[in-house]
Every structure is written in structure tokens, then in C-alpha cells.
Design a protein around this motif. Structure first.
Motif, PDB file in Angstrom:
ATOM      1  N   PHE A  29     -18.049  -2.112  -9.752  1.00  0.00           N
ATOM      2  CA  PHE A  29     -17.435  -1.040  -8.960  1.00  0.00           C
ATOM      3  C   PHE A  29     -18.299  -0.683  -7.758  1.00  0.00           C
ATOM      4  N   GLU A  30     -19.622  -0.823  -7.908  1.00  0.00           N
ATOM      5  CA  GLU A  30     -20.543  -0.449  -6.837  1.00  0.00           C
ATOM      6  C   GLU A  30     -20.862  -1.597  -5.891  1.00  0.00           C
ATOM      7  N   THR A  31     -20.606  -2.837  -6.319  1.00  0.00           N
ATOM      8  CA  THR A  31     -21.068  -3.993  -5.542  1.00  0.00           C
ATOM      9  C   THR A  31     -19.960  -4.946  -5.116  1.00  0.00           C
ATOM     10  N   THR A  32     -18.848  -4.983  -5.841  1.00  0.00           N
ATOM     11  CA  THR A  32     -17.729  -5.852  -5.479  1.00  0.00           C
ATOM     12  C   THR A  32     -16.620  -4.985  -4.909  1.00  0.00           C
ATOM     13  N   LEU A  33     -16.586  -4.895  -3.594  1.00  0.00           N
ATOM     14  CA  LEU A  33     -15.698  -3.958  -2.926  1.00  0.00           C
ATOM     15  C   LEU A  33     -14.484  -4.662  -2.338  1.00  0.00           C
ATOM     16  N   PHE A  34     -13.418  -3.919  -2.204  1.00  0.00           N
ATOM     17  CA  PHE A  34     -12.202  -4.407  -1.563  1.00  0.00           C
ATOM     18  C   PHE A  34     -11.967  -3.600  -0.292  1.00  0.00           C
ATOM     19  N   ALA A  35     -11.838  -4.287   0.834  1.00  0.00           N
ATOM     20  CA  ALA A  35     -11.470  -3.628   2.087  1.00  0.00           C
ATOM     21  C   ALA A  35     -10.009  -3.950   2.378  1.00  0.00           C
ATOM     22  N   LYS A  36      -9.338  -3.031   3.074  1.00  0.00           N
ATOM     23  CA  LYS A  36      -7.917  -3.190   3.386  1.00  0.00           C
ATOM     24  C   LYS A  36      -7.740  -3.259   4.904  1.00  0.00           C
ATOM     25  N   PRO A  37      -8.036  -4.416   5.501  1.00  0.00           N
ATOM     26  CA  PRO A  37      -7.983  -4.521   6.968  1.00  0.00           C
ATOM     27  C   PRO A  37      -6.587  -4.340   7.545  1.00  0.00           C
ATOM     28  N   ASP A  38      -5.549  -4.558   6.735  1.00  0.00           N
ATOM     29  CA  ASP A  38      -4.184  -4.375   7.229  1.00  0.00           C
ATOM     30  C   ASP A  38      -3.707  -2.931   7.118  1.00  0.00           C
ATOM     31  N   ALA A  39      -4.537  -2.043   6.582  1.00  0.00           N
ATOM     32  CA  ALA A  39      -4.106  -0.660   6.358  1.00  0.00           C
ATOM     33  C   ALA A  39      -3.602   0.025   7.629  1.00  0.00           C
ATOM     34  N   PRO A  40      -4.301  -0.085   8.760  1.00  0.00           N
ATOM     35  CA  PRO A  40      -3.790   0.582   9.964  1.00  0.00           C
ATOM     36  C   PRO A  40      -2.412   0.077  10.384  1.00  0.00           C
ATOM     37  N   ALA A  41      -2.215  -1.245  10.341  1.00  0.00           N
ATOM     38  CA  ALA A  41      -0.921  -1.808  10.732  1.00  0.00           C
ATOM     39  C   ALA A  41       0.178  -1.363   9.776  1.00  0.00           C
ATOM     40  N   LEU A  42      -0.126  -1.355   8.488  1.00  0.00           N
ATOM     41  CA  LEU A  42       0.865  -0.928   7.498  1.00  0.00           C
ATOM     42  C   LEU A  42       1.174   0.559   7.645  1.00  0.00           C
ATOM     43  N   LEU A  43       0.154   1.339   7.965  1.00  0.00           N
ATOM     44  CA  LEU A  43       0.355   2.766   8.192  1.00  0.00           C
ATOM     45  C   LEU A  43       1.293   2.995   9.370  1.00  0.00           C
ATOM     46  N   ARG A  44       1.087   2.254  10.427  1.00  0.00           N
ATOM     47  CA  ARG A  44       1.934   2.404  11.614  1.00  0.00           C
ATOM     48  C   ARG A  44       3.393   2.091  11.286  1.00  0.00           C
ATOM     49  N   VAL A  45       3.611   1.024  10.504  1.00  0.00           N
ATOM     50  CA  VAL A  45       4.974   0.658  10.115  1.00  0.00           C
ATOM     51  C   VAL A  45       5.615   1.761   9.281  1.00  0.00           C
ATOM     52  N   GLU A  46       4.840   2.316   8.359  1.00  0.00           N
ATOM     53  CA  GLU A  46       5.373   3.364   7.481  1.00  0.00           C
ATOM     54  C   GLU A  46       5.752   4.605   8.285  1.00  0.00           C
ATOM     55  N   LEU A  47       4.897   4.991   9.207  1.00  0.00           N
ATOM     56  CA  LEU A  47       5.161   6.190   9.999  1.00  0.00           C
ATOM     57  C   LEU A  47       6.347   6.005  10.936  1.00  0.00           C
ATOM     58  N   ALA A  48       6.631   4.757  11.288  1.00  0.00           N
ATOM     59  CA  ALA A  48       7.743   4.475  12.205  1.00  0.00           C
ATOM     60  C   ALA A  48       9.091   4.381  11.503  1.00  0.00           C
ATOM     61  N   HIS A  49       9.083   4.382  10.171  1.00  0.00           N
ATOM     62  CA  HIS A  49      10.349   4.263   9.443  1.00  0.00           C
ATOM     63  C   HIS A  49      11.238   5.462   9.753  1.00  0.00           C
ATOM     64  N   PRO A  50      12.496   5.217  10.045  1.00  0.00           N
ATOM     65  CA  PRO A  50      13.380   6.325  10.456  1.00  0.00           C
ATOM     66  C   PRO A  50      13.555   7.404   9.394  1.00  0.00           C
ATOM     67  N   ARG A  51      13.334   7.080   8.131  1.00  0.00           N
ATOM     68  CA  ARG A  51      13.490   8.078   7.073  1.00  0.00           C
ATOM     69  C   ARG A  51      12.146   8.634   6.596  1.00  0.00           C
ATOM     70  N   TYR A  52      11.089   8.375   7.353  1.00  0.00           N
ATOM     71  CA  TYR A  52       9.788   8.887   6.963  1.00  0.00           C
ATOM     72  C   TYR A  52       9.770  10.414   7.011  1.00  0.00           C
ATOM     73  N   VAL A  53       9.248  11.038   5.945  1.00  0.00           N
ATOM     74  CA  VAL A  53       9.150  12.491   5.863  1.00  0.00           C
ATOM     75  C   VAL A  53       7.672  12.886   5.987  1.00  0.00           C
ATOM     76  N   VAL A  54       7.382  13.753   6.926  1.00  0.00           N
ATOM     77  CA  VAL A  54       5.994  14.116   7.216  1.00  0.00           C
ATOM     78  C   VAL A  54       5.427  15.034   6.130  1.00  0.00           C
ATOM     79  N   ALA A  55       4.245  14.688   5.637  1.00  0.00           N
ATOM     80  CA  ALA A  55       3.461  15.520   4.727  1.00  0.00           C
ATOM     81  C   ALA A  55       2.017  15.090   4.902  1.00  0.00           C
ATOM     82  N   PRO A  56       1.056  15.987   4.676  1.00  0.00           N
ATOM     83  CA  PRO A  56      -0.349  15.615   4.869  1.00  0.00           C
ATOM     84  C   PRO A  56      -0.730  14.372   4.073  1.00  0.00           C
ATOM     85  N   ILE A  57      -1.411  13.457   4.734  1.00  0.00           N
ATOM     86  CA  ILE A  57      -1.949  12.264   4.089  1.00  0.00           C
ATOM     87  C   ILE A  57      -3.391  12.557   3.685  1.00  0.00           C
ATOM     88  N   ALA A  58      -3.745  12.198   2.460  1.00  0.00           N
ATOM     89  CA  ALA A  58      -5.095  12.447   1.952  1.00  0.00           C
ATOM     90  C   ALA A  58      -5.876  11.145   1.870  1.00  0.00           C
TER      91      ALA A  58
END
Length: 284
Positions: A29-58
Motif C-alpha cells: 500500500f505504501e510502495t506500489t502505487l497507482f496513478a490515474k493519468p486519464d483522470a483529468p480527461a475523464l473528469l472533463r467528459v463527465e462534467l460536459a455530460h448534458p445530464r450532469y448534476v453539480v455537487a461538491p467533488i471531494a
């Protein structure tokens, strides 16, 4: 942004998630890490969805978005850049002063009531922190980060968590006073909880560093958890139960009042959201 966490906090409730990948909730858990390099692109797609409902992201509710790996990957910053551009509300939880790397974005969002930062301060004692949270930021750096963020107009909530009986509980009053003087607007606490594989790891840590009181610590934890080492109940696992939990809660409330802090929640605006810009530019 990341799975696994370099901070290596022995009590981390996120450790069991590494078992989903057939990896150890301990050293892996401390040494074998997973990074999500596509996270920003996926976030942009999600926010652009016409039925997206705004709520705070944590960010930071499972593993820290500002652990050392962020220095190279900058995934957290890339996500915040998108949220800032879209005027989307954001909550960040961290125990790292690396959050200051993005103070330019956070200060801008704070002007519109779009962001709040939760800074975890478990102990003020560096000797305890070195074994409890071996690669997390020094306690004084976290206090300094609270002060810098507050000076920049970013609302900060301090998290005194976890409170570990007979290890850190004697610091409740001192921690609350320090975060209040640094500029935190609110403060909360969570008694230590030991889900799944975290319990044996924590017991081994106690035996190694506090053999003189290991049995006492575990006895109090079980008392706060209805006789078990963990409490899976959604309504009680964050609060604890019994005499010890009530005592800690009473002390915390008194310390908060003495520091001049209320129990109000930080709220964020959701009415300023604008979908991310696509191939066609915004008209306005």
C-alpha cells in the motif's frame, strides 16, 4: 488521483483497498502505487455530460491527493485546473503542505466560495508522527499550511483524526488551540477505527513502539467500538460509542468552545458551474 499512499500512516482506513488488486494492505500500500493519468480527461467528459448534476467533488477521502508522487504526476493540479475553469465546487482533504503548490488555483476558487481544504492534524509531537505517519508532512508544516491557506482566503477545516487513546488523546486541547490560532474556521475529530487488515497492522505497530500500553490502547478501542476492533456501522463508526468516546467528545467540544470555534459546516456554492468548453467556444 492515486491509489495507495506513500505517507504510510499505520491507521489508514484505505489500506484494505489494496487487497482488491491482490496486493498487501501493508508494505505494498505504501510502495506500489497507482496513478490515474486519464483522470483529468475523464473528469472533463463527465462534467460536459448534458445530464450532469453539480455537487461538491471531494478529493482525498480515500488516499491523499498531495502525497509525494503528485510532485511528478501533477494529476491533482490538472483536475483542479478543470474544476476552477468550470467554477465547480471542490473539497480537499490532505495532511500535506504540498497543497500550497496549488494555492493560486485555490485562492481564485475561494473568492467565489468554491473550495474548502480539510487539513488532518493527528499529533503535534514529531516523535509520535515519525512512527505513526512516517512520510507525511511534519506537524508544524501542516499548521503553517493552514495559516498560509487562511491568509489567502481559502476556508480551512482542521481534522483531529484519528484520536488514538493513550497515544494522542492527551493532545486534543493543544491541537484544537493551534489550528484555531492558525486560522482554521472549523474543526472536527474521529476516534481511531481499524477496519479489516488495518487492525493487525496497528496491533503490530503498538507492540513495536508502545509495548508498555498496547493492551490498554486496544482495550479502550474495543470499548469505543462495542467490544470489537472495528465498527462497520455507517452512523457510529465515525463517532464511537461508550464512556471513552463520550469523554473524548466532551473534551473536544470544550476545547473547540475555548478556542472560539463553532460547529458550523463549510458550505460551497453550486450555482456558478459552467460546463467545460468543447470544440465549439462559449458564446458568452
Amino acid at each position: 488521483p492515486y491509489k495507495g499512499c506513500e505517507h504510510g500512516c499505520i491507521y489508514c482506513f484505505a489500506r484494505p483497498t489494496h487487497a482488491f488488486h491482490d496486493l498487501s494492505p501493508g508494505l505494498d500500500f505504501e510502495t506500489t502505487l497507482f496513478a490515474k493519468p486519464d483522470a483529468p480527461a475523464l473528469l472533463r467528459v463527465e462534467l460536459a455530460h448534458p445530464r450532469y448534476v453539480v455537487a461538491p467533488i471531494a478529493m482525498g477521502t480515500n488516499t491523499d491527493p498531495y502525497q509525494p508522487i503528485e510532485r511528478e504526476w501533477r494529476i491533482t493540479r490538472a483536475c483542479i485546473e478543470i474544476l476552477a475553469d468550470c467554477r465547480h465546487p471542490l473539497l480537499i482533504t490532505t495532511k500535506s503542505d504540498r497543497v500550497l503548490f496549488d494555492i493560486d488555483l485555490l485562492a481564485d476558487m475561494a473568492k467565489d466560495g468554491l473550495v474548502a481544504v480539510g487539513m488532518s492534524v493527528t499529533t503535534l509531537d514529531p516523535a509520535v508522527a515519525r512512527t505513526l505517519e512516517p512520510r507525511a508532512a511534519h506537524p508544524e508544516k501542516r499548521i503553517a499550511a493552514i495559516e498560509r491557506l487562511a491568509q489567502a482566503g481559502v476556508p480551512v477545516h482542521a481534522c483531529v483524526s484519528p484520536v488514538i487513546p493513550a497515544i494522542t488523546d492527551h493532545e486534543i486541547e493543544a491541537i484544537v488551540a493551534r489550528v484555531a490560532s492558525a486560522g482554521a474556521r472549523s474543526v472536527s475529530h474521529i476516534p481511531v477505527r481499524l477496519p479489516h487488515e488495518v487492525a493487525p497492522l496497528f496491533r503490530a505497530w503498538l507492540d513495536a513502539h508502545y509495548p508498555d500500553r498496547a493492551a490498554k490502547v486496544m482495550a479502550i478501542i474495543r470499548d469505543m467500538r462495542g467490544g470489537r476492533e472495528k465498527d462497520p456501522g455507517f452512523g457510529t463508526r465515525m463517532r464511537g460509542q461508550g464512556v471513552w468516546a463520550d469523554l473524548i467528545r466532551t473534551r473536544f467540544v470544550k476545547a473547540r468552545k475555548r478556542a472560539g470555534m463553532g460547529d458550523e459546516r463549510l458550505t460551497l456554492r453550486c450555482d456558478l458551474f459552467r460546463p467545460p468548453q468543447g470544440a465549439q467556444l462559449r458564446l458568452l
